[in-house]
Design a protein around this motif. Sequence first.
Motif, PDB file in Angstrom:
ATOM      1  N   MET A 181      71.326  56.739  33.476  1.00  0.00           N
ATOM      2  CA  MET A 181      72.529  57.326  34.077  1.00  0.00           C
ATOM      3  C   MET A 181      72.876  58.655  33.411  1.00  0.00           C
ATOM      4  O   MET A 181      72.850  58.772  32.183  1.00  0.00           O
ATOM      5  N   GLY A 182      73.225  59.639  34.264  1.00  0.00           N
ATOM      6  CA  GLY A 182      73.595  60.943  33.707  1.00  0.00           C
ATOM      7  C   GLY A 182      72.417  61.889  33.576  1.00  0.00           C
ATOM      8  O   GLY A 182      72.546  62.954  32.962  1.00  0.00           O
ATOM      9  N   ARG A 190      66.731  71.572  39.123  1.00  0.00           N
ATOM     10  CA  ARG A 190      65.442  71.228  38.536  1.00  0.00           C
ATOM     11  C   ARG A 190      65.429  71.596  37.053  1.00  0.00           C
ATOM     12  O   ARG A 190      64.461  71.349  36.341  1.00  0.00           O
ATOM     13  N   HIS A 210      78.154  59.558  45.258  1.00  0.00           N
ATOM     14  CA  HIS A 210      78.741  60.892  45.136  1.00  0.00           C
ATOM     15  C   HIS A 210      79.615  60.950  43.889  1.00  0.00           C
ATOM     16  O   HIS A 210      79.112  61.203  42.803  1.00  0.00           O
ATOM     17  N   LEU A 251      62.249  60.671  28.940  1.00  0.00           N
ATOM     18  CA  LEU A 251      61.989  61.069  30.340  1.00  0.00           C
ATOM     19  C   LEU A 251      60.804  62.036  30.406  1.00  0.00           C
ATOM     20  O   LEU A 251      59.971  61.951  31.309  1.00  0.00           O
ATOM     21  N   ASP A 283      64.451  50.850  36.127  1.00  0.00           N
ATOM     22  CA  ASP A 283      65.791  51.391  36.407  1.00  0.00           C
ATOM     23  C   ASP A 283      65.870  52.855  36.001  1.00  0.00           C
ATOM     24  O   ASP A 283      64.931  53.409  35.421  1.00  0.00           O
ATOM     25  N   ARG A 284      67.022  53.471  36.278  1.00  0.00           N
ATOM     26  CA  ARG A 284      67.197  54.893  35.972  1.00  0.00           C
ATOM     27  C   ARG A 284      68.167  55.093  34.823  1.00  0.00           C
ATOM     28  O   ARG A 284      69.052  54.259  34.610  1.00  0.00           O
ATOM     29  N   ARG A 291      69.542  66.021  42.496  1.00  0.00           N
ATOM     30  CA  ARG A 291      68.847  66.375  43.726  1.00  0.00           C
ATOM     31  C   ARG A 291      68.554  67.872  43.819  1.00  0.00           C
ATOM     32  O   ARG A 291      67.495  68.290  44.307  1.00  0.00           O
TER      33      ARG A 291
END
Length: 364
Positions: free
Chosen positions: A241-242, A249, A206, A290, A238-239, A246
Motif C-alpha cells: 500500500m502506498g 512512472r 479513488h 519492489l 498482494d500489493r 496508474r
Amino acid sequence: MESGLEDVVAAETVLSDVDGARGQLIIRGASLDAIRRDPFAAVAARLFNGFFPEPVESSDMAAALGEARVRVFVELNHADPALVGLPLVDALRALLARLPDGEDIGTAQSLLAAAAVFTPGLIRLGRGEKPLPPDPKADHAADMLRMLTGTTARVSAAAGLNTYLVTVSDHGLNASTFASRVVASTRAGLTSSALAALSALKGPLHGGAPGPVLDMLDAIGSPDRAEAWLEGVLDRGDRLMGFGHRVYRVRDPRADALKAALKDLAADNGMDPDRLALAEAVEEAALAVLKRRKPDRPLETNVEFYTALLLEALGFPREAFTAVFATGRMAGWIAHAREQAATHRLIRPQSRYVGPAVSDMAPY
Ligand code: ACO
C-alpha cells in the motif's frame, strides 16, 4: 474500445497537468513545489480566477472563506444521531446536500468552507463533543485544525495541513473530477457537481485508501521487521500500500511535498519521531523489495503513503481521511465544473449495444 476510458482525452483544461513520465504536477502554470506553501485560499483563487463573472483575488478569498465558514456552521445543527452514525464521508455528503445549488462564487465559497467546517464538526459529534464555531479571521487550515482539537494549532501543524490541502487541490481528470464535469455539463449547479464528485471519491479505488498504509505500519511495528514483512506480502501475491500509480512512472511529486511537511512537523515536536523513522525505513525497504521483485515495472512511493502519516500526526482519525481529501479537492471540483460549463457542451458519450438481438419487432 479501451475499458475505463484509459488514454481518452475527454476535456481540455487550464487547471492542472499530471506529467507521469517526469513526475511533475502543474497547477495552473505553477509546479506543486512552487506553491505547496501558499495559503489554500490563494490556491483556490488561482484555480477559480476567470471562471466567475467577477475577478477572484487571493487576498479577498481568505476573508470570504472565513465568512463562509461562519455562514455554513449552522448546518451542523442538522447533524442528528442518524446522520452522525453514518460513515463520516456519507455524513459529510448529507450535510453538503443541504447547501443551496448555484453557479456563483458565493456557492463555490460555501462549498469550500463547508468541507472544512463539517469534517471536524462531524468528528467531534461522533465523539460526543460539541462542534466548535469557526474563527473567520483565522487561516483556513489552522481554523480547520482548531475546530478539530479545540486548541490553536502549532505553526508546523497548520502549515502541514495547508500543504496537504494544496497538494490534493487538483490532479487532472481523475474519476471524481470527471464526475463533477459531467454534472456541470448539464447545468445542474456547483453543489450537485460537488456531491457527485464526493460520491466518486469515496470509493476505495479513488480516495478511500490511505487507511491501509497505517495498518501496514502498525503490523510491521519496527524498522528491523520491515523487509521480511514486505517480502511476505509479495509472496502472497498482494500489493504494498502506498506504492505504484496508474499515471506516474517515477516518484509521485505529491509524496515529496507531504514528506517535507512531515519533516517540518517532526522537527517542531509535532509528531512522534519514531513513527516517522519507521515510515522512512518501511519506504526504503519497500522500494528496494519492489525493485528486486518487479524489475520491469517502475514502482515508486505514491501520495497515499505520506498522506496517511501526515493526517494521523495532525490528529485526524482514519475514518476521516477521505473527507479531509475532499476538503482540498473541492477547489479542483469547482474549478473544473465552471470550466466545463463554460464550454456550453453537454457530456453525452455513446454506448455500443451488445445485448440480445431484437426478436419482437414487426417485419417491414
Ligand atoms: N505492490 C506490488 N506490486 C505492484 C504494486 C504494489 N503497490 N503496484 C503495482 N504492482 C505490480 C502489479 O502486481 C503488476 O505486476 P505484474 O505485471 O507482475 O502482474 C504490475 O505492477 C502492474 O500493475 P497494474 O495493476 O497494471 O498497475 P496500475 O498502474 O494499473 O496500478 C495502482 C496502479 C492501482 C495504484 C497500483 O500500483 C496499486 O494497487 N498500488 C497499491 C495501492 C495504492 O497505493 N493505492 C493508492 C494509489 S494513489 C491514488 O490513487 C490517489
